[in-house]
Design a protein around this motif. Structure first.
Motif, PDB file in Angstrom:
ATOM      1  N   TYR A   1     -28.256  21.496  23.319  1.00 26.24           N
ATOM      2  CA  TYR A   1     -28.458  22.759  24.043  1.00 26.24           C
ATOM      3  C   TYR A   1     -29.328  23.726  23.238  1.00 26.24           C
ATOM      4  N   LEU A   2     -29.146  23.781  21.940  1.00 26.47           N
ATOM      5  CA  LEU A   2     -30.014  24.620  21.099  1.00 26.47           C
ATOM      6  C   LEU A   2     -31.450  24.103  21.140  1.00 26.47           C
ATOM      7  N   THR A   3     -31.615  22.792  21.116  1.00 24.38           N
ATOM      8  CA  THR A   3     -32.951  22.191  21.164  1.00 24.38           C
ATOM      9  C   THR A   3     -33.645  22.507  22.485  1.00 24.38           C
ATOM     10  N   MET A   4     -32.912  22.393  23.588  1.00 26.79           N
ATOM     11  CA  MET A   4     -33.528  22.716  24.884  1.00 26.79           C
ATOM     12  C   MET A   4     -33.937  24.186  24.953  1.00 26.79           C
ATOM     13  N   GLU A   5     -33.143  25.075  24.377  1.00 28.08           N
ATOM     14  CA  GLU A   5     -33.521  26.498  24.369  1.00 28.08           C
ATOM     15  C   GLU A   5     -34.813  26.707  23.589  1.00 28.08           C
ATOM     16  N   ARG A   6     -34.937  26.010  22.445  1.00 27.47           N
ATOM     17  CA  ARG A   6     -36.162  26.144  21.644  1.00 27.47           C
ATOM     18  C   ARG A   6     -37.372  25.557  22.366  1.00 27.47           C
ATOM     19  N   ILE A   7     -37.194  24.415  23.005  1.00 30.24           N
ATOM     20  CA  ILE A   7     -38.313  23.749  23.665  1.00 30.24           C
ATOM     21  C   ILE A   7     -38.730  24.481  24.939  1.00 30.24           C
ATOM     22  N   PHE A   8     -37.771  24.816  25.789  1.00 30.54           N
ATOM     23  CA  PHE A   8     -38.085  25.345  27.110  1.00 30.54           C
ATOM     24  C   PHE A   8     -37.921  26.852  27.236  1.00 30.54           C
ATOM     25  N   GLY A   9     -37.310  27.477  26.267  1.00 27.33           N
ATOM     26  CA  GLY A   9     -37.087  28.912  26.350  1.00 27.33           C
ATOM     27  C   GLY A   9     -35.877  29.250  27.188  1.00 27.33           C
TER      28      GLY A   9
ATOM     29  N   PRO B   1     -24.739  32.155  31.055  1.00 22.80           N
ATOM     30  CA  PRO B   1     -25.320  32.552  29.771  1.00 22.80           C
ATOM     31  C   PRO B   1     -25.245  31.395  28.771  1.00 22.80           C
ATOM     32  N   PHE B   2     -26.204  31.340  27.890  1.00 22.61           N
ATOM     33  CA  PHE B   2     -26.328  30.225  26.945  1.00 22.61           C
ATOM     34  C   PHE B   2     -25.017  29.918  26.225  1.00 22.61           C
ATOM     35  N   GLN B   3     -24.347  30.928  25.687  1.00 26.30           N
ATOM     36  CA  GLN B   3     -23.164  30.686  24.864  1.00 26.30           C
ATOM     37  C   GLN B   3     -22.000  30.086  25.650  1.00 26.30           C
ATOM     38  N   LEU B   4     -22.055  30.140  26.981  1.00 24.65           N
ATOM     39  CA  LEU B   4     -20.972  29.588  27.798  1.00 24.65           C
ATOM     40  C   LEU B   4     -21.331  28.256  28.465  1.00 24.65           C
ATOM     41  N   ARG B   5     -22.533  27.780  28.255  1.00 34.07           N
ATOM     42  CA  ARG B   5     -22.966  26.557  28.950  1.00 34.07           C
ATOM     43  C   ARG B   5     -22.164  25.330  28.541  1.00 34.07           C
ATOM     44  N   ILE B   6     -21.879  25.192  27.256  1.00 39.03           N
ATOM     45  CA  ILE B   6     -21.108  24.027  26.822  1.00 39.03           C
ATOM     46  C   ILE B   6     -19.694  24.092  27.395  1.00 39.03           C
ATOM     47  N   LEU B   7     -19.142  25.294  27.532  1.00 41.85           N
ATOM     48  CA  LEU B   7     -17.827  25.419  28.153  1.00 41.85           C
ATOM     49  C   LEU B   7     -17.872  24.950  29.611  1.00 41.85           C
ATOM     50  N   VAL B   8     -18.909  25.330  30.339  1.00 42.77           N
ATOM     51  CA  VAL B   8     -19.054  24.873  31.727  1.00 42.77           C
ATOM     52  C   VAL B   8     -19.134  23.349  31.756  1.00 42.77           C
ATOM     53  N   VAL B   9     -19.913  22.786  30.867  1.00 44.03           N
ATOM     54  CA  VAL B   9     -20.028  21.333  30.786  1.00 44.03           C
ATOM     55  C   VAL B   9     -18.674  20.720  30.439  1.00 44.03           C
ATOM     56  N   ASN B  10     -17.965  21.322  29.488  1.00 41.45           N
ATOM     57  CA  ASN B  10     -16.668  20.783  29.078  1.00 41.45           C
ATOM     58  C   ASN B  10     -15.634  20.851  30.196  1.00 41.45           C
ATOM     59  N   VAL B  11     -15.621  21.946  30.934  1.00 44.86           N
ATOM     60  CA  VAL B  11     -14.657  22.068  32.031  1.00 44.86           C
ATOM     61  C   VAL B  11     -14.985  21.042  33.122  1.00 44.86           C
ATOM     62  N   THR B  12     -16.258  20.919  33.469  1.00 45.85           N
ATOM     63  CA  THR B  12     -16.663  19.901  34.431  1.00 45.85           C
ATOM     64  C   THR B  12     -16.344  18.511  33.881  1.00 45.85           C
ATOM     65  N   ALA B  13     -16.534  18.375  32.589  1.00 49.29           N
ATOM     66  CA  ALA B  13     -16.319  17.083  31.943  1.00 49.29           C
ATOM     67  C   ALA B  13     -14.853  16.690  31.866  1.00 49.29           C
ATOM     68  N   LEU B  14     -13.951  17.605  32.189  1.00 49.93           N
ATOM     69  CA  LEU B  14     -12.554  17.205  32.230  1.00 49.93           C
ATOM     70  C   LEU B  14     -12.392  16.049  33.221  1.00 49.93           C
ATOM     71  N   GLY B  15     -12.943  16.207  34.405  1.00 52.45           N
ATOM     72  CA  GLY B  15     -12.934  15.098  35.369  1.00 52.45           C
ATOM     73  C   GLY B  15     -13.815  13.951  34.915  1.00 52.45           C
ATOM     74  N   TRP B  16     -14.973  14.282  34.380  1.00 50.74           N
ATOM     75  CA  TRP B  16     -15.913  13.267  33.904  1.00 50.74           C
ATOM     76  C   TRP B  16     -15.290  12.451  32.774  1.00 50.74           C
TER      77      TRP B  16
END
Length: 175
Positions: free
Chosen positions: A70-78, A149-164
């Protein structure tokens, strides 16, 4: 619940790396518990070691890799919202296939699998898991990159990933 949320946000602000890695490992473990108890009906034969493998893998690999990605994508794509589509394409076109391969291999390795077994597990599970991934994650990620917001994106992924993670746990333990 509001106090718990505030505590999480405070920890995320003070210790982003540790908080994201810990939440990833915890939710991966919960996904395995749900898989064992609800999907596989293993209440009596519950495998604590298996859940520990998910926690270990989440702590040592998945959490750090997600944070770095996620940090890499922010650097690459803004950070602009109009870059969300590029992030989804990179995430699903590059990251997902590599990550899923390493997930299958890593979990099989932690189960004690030998190289031939790891290769066979990848050959057996990769395509079905990737196809299921494409049914879920592009929609989640487009919303995530546009609205969260960037700082919450991994949390969104993690919550979705509960089922995943429940699905991945079930798939990775099939012989």
């Amino acid at each position: 619940m509001a106090a718990l949320w505030r505590t999480y946000l405070r920890l995320l602000e003070k210790h982003p790396w540790k908080t994201q890695v810990t939440s990833t490992a915890t939710l991966m473990s919960i996904g395995d518990v749900v898989s064992q108890v609800c999907i596989e009906s293993k209440e009596k034969n519950y495998d604590v070691t298996r859940t520990a493998r998910f926690f270990l893998f989440g702590t040592c690999y998945v959490g750090p890799v997600l944070r770095t990605w996620y940090l890499t994508m922010e650097r690459i794509f803004g950070a602009s919202k109009n870059r969300a589509l590029f992030k989804v394409m990179a995430d699903q076109g590059c990251f997902a296939p590599m990550f899923l391969t390493s997930f299958i291999a890593g979990m099989e390795f932690l189960r004690g699998g030998k190289l031939a077994e790891i290769k066979n597990k990848i050959k057996q599970d990769f395509v079905p898991i990737l196809m299921t991934n494409y049914k879920i994650w592009p929609a989640v990620q487009i919303c995530n990159f546009y609205f969260v917001p960037f700082q919450l994106r991994i949390l969104v992924v993690n919550v979705t990933a509960l089922g995943w993670n429940t699905y991945l746990s079930w798939m990775s333990e099939q012989n």
